[in-house]
Design a protein around this motif. Sequence first.
Motif, PDB file in Angstrom:
ATOM      1  N   MET A   1       0.741  -1.496   0.368  1.00  0.00           N
ATOM      2  CA  MET A   1      -0.312  -0.108   0.228  1.00  0.00           C
ATOM      3  C   MET A   1       0.710   1.271   0.392  1.00  0.00           C
ATOM      4  N   MET A   2       2.255   1.350  -0.435  1.00  0.00           N
ATOM      5  CA  MET A   2       2.928   2.371   0.042  1.00  0.00           C
ATOM      6  C   MET A   2       2.506   3.660  -1.386  1.00  0.00           C
ATOM      7  N   ASP A   3       2.663   4.027  -0.551  1.00  0.00           N
ATOM      8  CA  ASP A   3       2.674   5.039  -2.203  1.00  0.00           C
ATOM      9  C   ASP A   3       0.927   5.599  -1.842  1.00  0.00           C
ATOM     10  N   GLU A   4       0.553   5.653  -0.771  1.00  0.00           N
ATOM     11  CA  GLU A   4      -1.043   5.578  -1.600  1.00  0.00           C
ATOM     12  C   GLU A   4      -1.600   5.955  -0.011  1.00  0.00           C
ATOM     13  N   ALA A   5      -2.540   6.840  -0.443  1.00  0.00           N
ATOM     14  CA  ALA A   5      -3.677   7.716   1.099  1.00  0.00           C
ATOM     15  C   ALA A   5      -5.030   7.345   1.263  1.00  0.00           C
ATOM     16  N   PRO A   6      -5.058   7.500   2.025  1.00  0.00           N
ATOM     17  CA  PRO A   6      -6.568   6.974   2.632  1.00  0.00           C
ATOM     18  C   PRO A   6      -7.881   6.784   2.369  1.00  0.00           C
ATOM     19  N   ARG A   7      -8.816   6.322   2.171  1.00  0.00           N
ATOM     20  CA  ARG A   7      -9.942   7.024   1.538  1.00  0.00           C
ATOM     21  C   ARG A   7     -10.753   7.122   2.496  1.00  0.00           C
ATOM     22  N   PHE A   8     -11.938   8.023   2.443  1.00  0.00           N
ATOM     23  CA  PHE A   8     -12.540   9.288   3.258  1.00  0.00           C
ATOM     24  C   PHE A   8     -14.320   9.309   3.448  1.00  0.00           C
ATOM     25  N   THR A   9     -14.771   8.852   3.950  1.00  0.00           N
ATOM     26  CA  THR A   9     -16.460   9.600   4.018  1.00  0.00           C
ATOM     27  C   THR A   9     -17.085  10.986   4.125  1.00  0.00           C
ATOM     28  N   GLY A  10     -18.047  11.594   2.938  1.00  0.00           N
ATOM     29  CA  GLY A  10     -17.812  12.629   3.553  1.00  0.00           C
ATOM     30  C   GLY A  10     -18.600  13.293   5.171  1.00  0.00           C
ATOM     31  N   LYS A  11     -18.982  12.279   5.933  1.00  0.00           N
ATOM     32  CA  LYS A  11     -18.929  11.992   7.734  1.00  0.00           C
ATOM     33  C   LYS A  11     -17.849  12.402   8.515  1.00  0.00           C
ATOM     34  N   GLN A  12     -17.360  11.498   7.522  1.00  0.00           N
ATOM     35  CA  GLN A  12     -15.755  11.806   8.678  1.00  0.00           C
ATOM     36  C   GLN A  12     -14.912  13.377   8.084  1.00  0.00           C
ATOM     37  N   LEU A  13     -15.060  13.754   7.054  1.00  0.00           N
ATOM     38  CA  LEU A  13     -14.371  15.005   6.928  1.00  0.00           C
ATOM     39  C   LEU A  13     -14.988  16.145   7.514  1.00  0.00           C
ATOM     40  N   HIS A  14     -16.260  15.370   7.335  1.00  0.00           N
ATOM     41  CA  HIS A  14     -17.126  17.046   8.167  1.00  0.00           C
ATOM     42  C   HIS A  14     -17.012  17.248   9.510  1.00  0.00           C
ATOM     43  N   ARG A  15     -16.146  15.549  10.180  1.00  0.00           N
ATOM     44  CA  ARG A  15     -15.606  16.050  11.390  1.00  0.00           C
ATOM     45  C   ARG A  15     -14.801  16.927  11.911  1.00  0.00           C
TER      46      ARG A  15
ATOM     47  N   PHE B   1     -13.583  18.796   9.529  1.00  0.00           N
ATOM     48  CA  PHE B   1     -13.919  20.504   9.546  1.00  0.00           C
ATOM     49  C   PHE B   1     -13.495  21.051  10.291  1.00  0.00           C
ATOM     50  N   TRP B   2     -14.924  20.969  11.109  1.00  0.00           N
ATOM     51  CA  TRP B   2     -15.557  21.500  12.063  1.00  0.00           C
ATOM     52  C   TRP B   2     -14.126  21.146  13.394  1.00  0.00           C
ATOM     53  N   LYS B   3     -13.505  20.459  13.874  1.00  0.00           N
ATOM     54  CA  LYS B   3     -12.213  20.837  14.380  1.00  0.00           C
ATOM     55  C   LYS B   3     -10.910  21.368  14.225  1.00  0.00           C
TER      56      LYS B   3
ATOM     57  N   ASP C   1     -12.428  30.192  14.976  1.00  0.00           N
ATOM     58  CA  ASP C   1     -12.632  30.934  14.058  1.00  0.00           C
ATOM     59  C   ASP C   1     -14.432  31.142  13.112  1.00  0.00           C
ATOM     60  N   HIS C   2     -14.638  31.733  13.129  1.00  0.00           N
ATOM     61  CA  HIS C   2     -15.658  32.035  12.150  1.00  0.00           C
ATOM     62  C   HIS C   2     -15.888  31.133  10.866  1.00  0.00           C
ATOM     63  N   PRO C   3     -16.975  29.664  10.882  1.00  0.00           N
ATOM     64  CA  PRO C   3     -16.606  29.196   9.755  1.00  0.00           C
ATOM     65  C   PRO C   3     -16.116  29.622   8.444  1.00  0.00           C
TER      66      PRO C   3
ATOM     67  N   MET D   1      -8.649  21.625  -3.071  1.00  0.00           N
ATOM     68  CA  MET D   1      -7.375  22.147  -1.485  1.00  0.00           C
ATOM     69  C   MET D   1      -8.029  21.711  -0.126  1.00  0.00           C
ATOM     70  N   VAL D   2      -9.242  22.202  -0.082  1.00  0.00           N
ATOM     71  CA  VAL D   2     -10.019  21.731   1.436  1.00  0.00           C
ATOM     72  C   VAL D   2      -9.968  20.831   2.046  1.00  0.00           C
ATOM     73  N   LEU D   3     -10.406  19.423   0.877  1.00  0.00           N
ATOM     74  CA  LEU D   3     -10.592  18.466   1.244  1.00  0.00           C
ATOM     75  C   LEU D   3      -9.386  17.523   1.148  1.00  0.00           C
ATOM     76  N   ASN D   4      -8.294  18.272   0.036  1.00  0.00           N
ATOM     77  CA  ASN D   4      -6.781  17.998   0.234  1.00  0.00           C
ATOM     78  C   ASN D   4      -6.385  17.562   2.324  1.00  0.00           C
ATOM     79  N   ALA D   5      -6.818  19.306   2.258  1.00  0.00           N
ATOM     80  CA  ALA D   5      -5.762  19.609   3.685  1.00  0.00           C
ATOM     81  C   ALA D   5      -6.733  18.739   4.806  1.00  0.00           C
ATOM     82  N   MET D   6      -7.698  18.635   4.862  1.00  0.00           N
ATOM     83  CA  MET D   6      -8.503  17.472   5.611  1.00  0.00           C
ATOM     84  C   MET D   6      -8.247  16.292   5.719  1.00  0.00           C
TER      85      MET D   6
END
Length: 443
Positions: A109-123, A125-127, A132-134, A155-160
């Motif tokens: 699995m080298m040089d690969e990245a995990p998969r995420f769901t929208g619900k996970q990214l949602h959490r 984001f709030w962290k 700050d104001h969202p 960009m924001v998805l990559n950052a999360m």
Amino acid sequence: MSAYISPVLSTEGRLGHLTPDQNLKLQEFWVRLYEIFDGKVNFDQTAPPSFKGQGRDADVSSLYSPAASPSISSPSSAAQAQDAGWFSGGFGPSAAAGFVDAVSSDTSMMDEAPRFTGKQLHRIFWKITMMDHPDLVVLKYIRARKWVIDDAIKMVLNAMKWRVVEQLDELVELPDTELDAKYPKFIEQLKSGKGYLRGADPLGRPVSFINTRLHHKGDQPPETIHRYTLYTMECGRTVLEPGAESVIVVFDLSDFGLDNMDWGFIRLFVQCFEAYYPETLGVCVIHKAPYVFWGIWKLIQPLLDPVVTAKFVFTRSNADLHKVIPRERLPVVPYDGLDDWKYEYIPAQAGENDCRNDVVKREELLNEREDLERRFEAASKEWSLKMDGSHSGERDVIAAQLKEQYTRLWPYVRAANMYQRWGAAQPTGVNWTYNVVQDMELD
């Protein structure tokens, strides 16, 4: 008299200064983001360039297992499920660490990245939002991608995703001693004074000093300096004064030599400010660069985005530095400033994290926070679906309540750090104290 030249910062595209067209773009961004969070659309799972040794198809559900009562009472407790994080289904350092270790040991699995769901990214984001104001958070990504919403969303998805794989939660949640146990010589970095935040310019932008002469790549494990760099980035958010969105970084190259050069750090520095903390670098000062540096600069400059390159300022003397940062806010030594202050690491104090053991109060505050988040989201969805370029005062009111609530939540979800021990970073605000001495003429 100070030679400081006060800059005029643009308010273009900033919170509170948006045009109707920019508000329309902001509404579009929120519509698109909520479609992802709510699982209505698929999103790009491509790994950011900095992901290494991660599995693209790995399951990250272990990072979001239901959380029980959290505790940071001992290093061993960090390995328990109660450290899983915020709300039911949060994530924490121990879960992330186990996930990363498991993936890293699987060479298929080298040089690969995990998969995420929208619900996970949602959490996630709030962290990120914290106090700050969202809108302030997302506008940085939108401006960084020149108001092209497709690019800003990516960009924001990559950052999360990056924040989870980098395990940034642990840098906030674990005290210095536990970070030192996990990353050898971590406290040694804190004691060295090679990098720290001290003071702010009159616009409230905190100043980060990097004393390159004190850094030698082989003196500590590479992962330790990597974590220490990200730790300082995260601490920087706690000393941003109201209205300030960026920081000033001073690379002090006094007595710099090739043995002080660390390409890994430079690469991380560039990645952070270009991709993961966008619109956060206000000024990057290169102070007293020796001749040997200019050959290195020829290699670094082509790696930088032109927007970032434009933020570099070169100062040959302390007098030049005084034009960027007032003398009253610079240490007497070594910058000929007027602040009688010397760097000193203050170790952890007894009882400073006792709030984290009050599980009942912590859960009460987390539930209160979740309720405010839901209210903000309901107002945001109603507003954004109008797609009329209007402004929502209701969202601003709830954002202010989120900010106030975080001042009470802070000690229950963050371990105390050195800047709190100095008295500078506090839940209720930033408090730098300058010990100004008599102004003396420079030689």
